[in-house]
Each structure stands twice: as C-alpha cells, then as structure tokens.
Scaffold this motif. Structure first.
Motif, short mmCIF file in Angstrom:
data_model
loop_
_atom_site.label_atom_id
_atom_site.label_comp_id
_atom_site.label_asym_id
_atom_site.label_seq_id
_atom_site.Cartn_x
_atom_site.Cartn_y
_atom_site.Cartn_z
N UNK A 150 0.41 -1.08 -0.15
CA UNK A 150 0.12 -0.05 0.01
C UNK A 150 0.80 0.91 -0.32
N UNK A 151 1.91 1.05 1.21
CA UNK A 151 3.22 2.37 0.84
C UNK A 151 4.17 2.78 -0.41
N UNK A 152 3.95 1.58 -0.99
CA UNK A 152 4.29 1.53 -2.52
C UNK A 152 3.15 2.61 -3.33
N UNK A 153 2.48 1.72 -3.70
CA UNK A 153 1.04 1.84 -4.25
C UNK A 153 0.74 3.73 -4.39
N UNK A 154 0.85 3.73 -3.01
CA UNK A 154 0.09 5.42 -2.18
C UNK A 154 1.15 6.51 -3.50
N UNK A 155 2.27 5.72 -3.44
CA UNK A 155 3.64 6.94 -4.07
C UNK A 155 3.63 6.54 -5.08
N UNK A 156 3.40 5.89 -6.13
CA UNK A 156 3.22 4.94 -7.25
C UNK A 156 2.23 6.47 -7.84
N UNK A 157 1.39 6.05 -7.40
CA UNK A 157 -0.04 7.13 -7.26
C UNK A 157 0.33 8.33 -8.16
N UNK A 158 0.40 9.49 -5.95
CA UNK A 158 0.88 10.48 -5.87
C UNK A 158 2.06 10.71 -7.44
N UNK A 159 3.19 10.03 -7.99
CA UNK A 159 3.75 10.22 -8.62
C UNK A 159 3.21 10.67 -10.63
N UNK A 160 2.06 9.62 -9.85
CA UNK A 160 1.61 9.29 -11.42
C UNK A 160 0.20 10.33 -11.78
N UNK A 161 -0.64 11.12 -10.66
CA UNK A 161 -1.09 12.21 -10.76
C UNK A 161 -0.72 13.42 -10.83
N UNK A 162 1.09 13.57 -10.22
CA UNK A 162 1.67 14.86 -10.89
C UNK A 162 1.58 15.88 -9.01
#
Lengths: 64, 64
Positions: A29-41
C-alpha cells in the motif's frame, strides 16, 4: 527525502520498522500510494526512483 | 513475523521502503498501532519486543 532520521536509527530499529510494515501488511500500500502520487503529478521524483518504485511494487506483489 | 520477505529484499529496496515510510510520515503511526494492538491484547509479543517498540516510539516522537 528526510534522510537524517533514517541515519539516526540503528540497524535494529530499521529492521523493526520494516518488520512492522510487513506484519501489518502495509508495504504494498505504501509503494502503491507513492506511485499514484507520482502518476497524478502530486509528487515529483526522478526517472530512476520511479523505476525503482515500479520494480519494488512488482516484487512485493509477487512475494506477498 | 514474516521474515522471508524481508530477507528476499535487497538492501536498496529496504532503504526505499523506509524512505517512503518517513516521506509519507507513517512511521510513528505504524509503531503506535502495533503498541495499541499489544496493549489491547489483540497481539501477543514477548517483553523484549514490547520494550523495543516503546523505545522506538519515543525515539520517533523526539526525532520526527
């Protein structure tokens, strides 16, 4: 990145934190959130770190 | 404890996870939840680990 706090913790304390991360099943979940934040800008990281995160996510998905 | 997954990850991957834990400011919450589970009787750990968790919590509270 807040390097200082990581440097301050002992190896044993770092292991304890990682162990909690897995026993509470929050690592993915921690990694998923980080990737989502990056991909959302919402978060800016360099390409190398982004690749590391994607690779780590795949590894955790396979292993957990 | 789920040791195997921790053993499988490289040092770099472990660092990346710890770094996310601090950038997302979740480290303190992670330890706080674990202590609460133990004190509520939802989780059984030995006295040594409980002491380690309390010490780590105090450290994080001071440092973060």
């Amino acid at each position: 990145m807040r390097k200082p706090i990581l440097e301050i913790l002992s190896h044993e304390e770092q292991r304890l934190l990682l162990d909690l991360l897995f026993t509470q099943q929050y690592a993915l979940e921690l990694v998923r959130c980080e990737i989502a934040d990056i991909e959302n800008g919402d978060k800016q990281v360099d390409a190398k770190r982004y690749q590391q995160l994607l690779r780590l996510y795949d590894r955790l998905l396979q292993e957990t």
